[in-house]
Design a protein around this motif. Sequence first.
Motif, mmCIF file in Angstrom:
data_model
loop_
_atom_site.group_PDB
_atom_site.id
_atom_site.type_symbol
_atom_site.label_atom_id
_atom_site.label_comp_id
_atom_site.label_asym_id
_atom_site.label_seq_id
_atom_site.Cartn_x
_atom_site.Cartn_y
_atom_site.Cartn_z
ATOM 1 N N ALA A 84 0.400 2.715 -10.649
ATOM 2 C CA ALA A 84 -0.078 2.418 -9.303
ATOM 3 C C ALA A 84 -1.327 1.540 -9.352
ATOM 4 O O ALA A 84 -1.464 0.586 -8.581
ATOM 5 C CB ALA A 84 -0.376 3.713 -8.552
ATOM 6 N N MET A 85 -2.235 1.832 -10.286
ATOM 7 C CA MET A 85 -3.445 1.032 -10.417
ATOM 8 C C MET A 85 -3.115 -0.402 -10.819
ATOM 9 O O MET A 85 -3.726 -1.354 -10.317
ATOM 10 C CB MET A 85 -4.379 1.676 -11.440
ATOM 11 C CG MET A 85 -5.712 0.967 -11.600
ATOM 12 S SD MET A 85 -6.688 0.960 -10.058
ATOM 13 C CE MET A 85 -7.250 2.674 -10.028
ATOM 14 N N LEU A 89 -7.600 5.821 -5.112
ATOM 15 C CA LEU A 89 -7.024 6.237 -6.392
ATOM 16 C C LEU A 89 -8.119 6.504 -7.421
ATOM 17 O O LEU A 89 -8.043 7.470 -8.194
ATOM 18 C CB LEU A 89 -6.055 5.168 -6.901
ATOM 19 C CG LEU A 89 -5.359 5.456 -8.242
ATOM 20 C CD1 LEU A 89 -4.655 6.801 -8.201
ATOM 21 C CD2 LEU A 89 -4.370 4.351 -8.570
ATOM 22 N N LEU A 90 -9.136 5.661 -7.431
ATOM 23 C CA LEU A 90 -10.263 5.879 -8.346
ATOM 24 C C LEU A 90 -10.934 7.215 -8.064
ATOM 25 O O LEU A 90 -11.286 7.961 -8.994
ATOM 26 C CB LEU A 90 -11.280 4.740 -8.209
ATOM 27 C CG LEU A 90 -10.885 3.386 -8.814
ATOM 28 C CD1 LEU A 90 -11.880 2.314 -8.381
ATOM 29 C CD2 LEU A 90 -10.820 3.479 -10.343
ATOM 30 N N LYS A 116 -8.658 -0.620 -0.464
ATOM 31 C CA LYS A 116 -8.961 0.752 -0.054
ATOM 32 C C LYS A 116 -8.104 1.754 -0.818
ATOM 33 O O LYS A 116 -8.583 2.821 -1.218
ATOM 34 C CB LYS A 116 -8.749 0.903 1.448
ATOM 35 C CG LYS A 116 -9.787 0.168 2.288
ATOM 36 C CD LYS A 116 -9.490 0.312 3.771
ATOM 37 C CE LYS A 116 -10.489 -0.472 4.600
ATOM 38 N NZ LYS A 116 -10.196 -0.369 6.057
ATOM 39 N N ARG A 117 -6.817 1.421 -1.027
ATOM 40 C CA ARG A 117 -5.964 2.307 -1.801
ATOM 41 C C ARG A 117 -6.478 2.424 -3.238
ATOM 42 O O ARG A 117 -6.451 3.488 -3.838
ATOM 43 C CB ARG A 117 -4.523 1.787 -1.830
ATOM 44 C CG ARG A 117 -3.682 2.056 -0.619
ATOM 45 C CD ARG A 117 -3.525 3.494 -0.226
ATOM 46 N NE ARG A 117 -3.535 4.450 -1.291
ATOM 47 C CZ ARG A 117 -3.943 5.710 -1.141
ATOM 48 N NH1 ARG A 117 -4.392 6.129 0.025
ATOM 49 N NH2 ARG A 117 -3.909 6.565 -2.141
ATOM 50 N N ALA A 162 0.834 -1.206 0.000
ATOM 51 C CA ALA A 162 0.000 0.000 0.000
ATOM 52 C C ALA A 162 0.870 1.258 0.000
ATOM 53 O O ALA A 162 0.581 2.230 -0.716
ATOM 54 C CB ALA A 162 -0.929 -0.009 1.205
ATOM 55 N N LEU A 163 1.951 1.242 0.784
ATOM 56 C CA LEU A 163 2.854 2.397 0.824
ATOM 57 C C LEU A 163 3.586 2.563 -0.502
ATOM 58 O O LEU A 163 3.816 3.689 -0.960
ATOM 59 C CB LEU A 163 3.854 2.241 1.973
ATOM 60 C CG LEU A 163 3.265 2.306 3.384
ATOM 61 C CD1 LEU A 163 4.344 2.043 4.418
ATOM 62 C CD2 LEU A 163 2.601 3.652 3.652
ATOM 63 N N HIS A 164 3.948 1.443 -1.113
ATOM 64 C CA HIS A 164 4.591 1.511 -2.432
ATOM 65 C C HIS A 164 3.643 2.131 -3.451
ATOM 66 O O HIS A 164 4.032 2.990 -4.255
ATOM 67 C CB HIS A 164 5.017 0.107 -2.874
ATOM 68 C CG HIS A 164 5.793 0.097 -4.159
ATOM 69 N ND1 HIS A 164 5.944 -1.036 -4.932
ATOM 70 C CD2 HIS A 164 6.426 1.094 -4.835
ATOM 71 C CE1 HIS A 164 6.654 -0.748 -5.999
ATOM 72 N NE2 HIS A 164 6.969 0.544 -5.969
#
Length: 332
Positions: free
Chosen positions: A112-113, A136-137, A131-132, A93-95
């Motif tokens: 990222a997606m 992003l969406l 959740k990430r 998630a942090l990446h």
Amino acid sequence: MSLPLLQPSTATSFPTSIALTAQAPSFLKSQSTWFAALPYPLSLLTNTESQEKWQIYENLFLASLRTGADATAWQCLEALVARFGKTNDRVIALHGLYLEATAKDEHGLAAAMRLYEEVLIEDPTKFSIRKRRAALLRSAGKTAEAAQALVNILDASPTDAEAWAELADLYLSQGAFDQAVFSLEEVLLVMPNAWNMHAKLGEVLYLQASRTESVGEKARLLAESFRRFCRSVELCDDYLRGYYGLKLTSTRLLELRSTSQKQQQNTSDPSTGDLAPPSTETVKKLNAIATAKLGEIVRRASSGEKGWDGFSKAELSAARDLLDKSTLKIER
């Protein structure tokens, strides 16, 4: 340096993030040793270990991203990867967050997606990644897809208060007040003593009342908002946002009753479970209490009194303006 870095990252102000990022090189240098380059899990054999240490790394990573210190953020991320491995949910998630923050265009966001979707194909139960992906969406302007992603998360985990809160905020941004209220009520079913969420629900109800033409419906929504703010300050004394809302809603209720021909405070609808609105006397008393408490908070926090330094300047300024407006009305 470690004290603010041990606090939740959401509680760190931007000036504090800048100061922490400036001190990051010395902190990272103090942590670098010859065995830091060992691959996981060999790094565990020689590395000093504590929960606080890795919380510092994560918070420093977030502060660096926030201030644009991408190189420092990458160093922190590498340290976390070396400690926990590339397949750790939180590290992934942090990446992804790093890829989002450093993206220069849509291609960067697409990377990222892809990371999130590849991970979810292998294991759809990684909720932090889901959740990430939803976040992003939303940031990409795909509101409907973000809402559906959050709904899918809640279908699998209906007691996820964080997902409900995010969904409420998403609905609120679209002006869907009823859905936002429902989502926040779900949050409070999971976390009934979360005073900030009671205040948040009070804010949504107040906004909904402001956009309602019907006097009766406006009075009902204001009364419910008033109760939510009462509950928030009951759970957390000296909660500025709660007292601000209590002052605002009580003032509006008194104004509405003074201009309305109907006695709204004496009506209720038992068939729908609605409570009778609070009496005018009660509203006046709580308005006075909120006024006094806001005045105390503004006075003591502005003077820098010890133990009263946790309030943001913006909130103190808003509270001062509200008190000034109230004073002007009384003088007139």
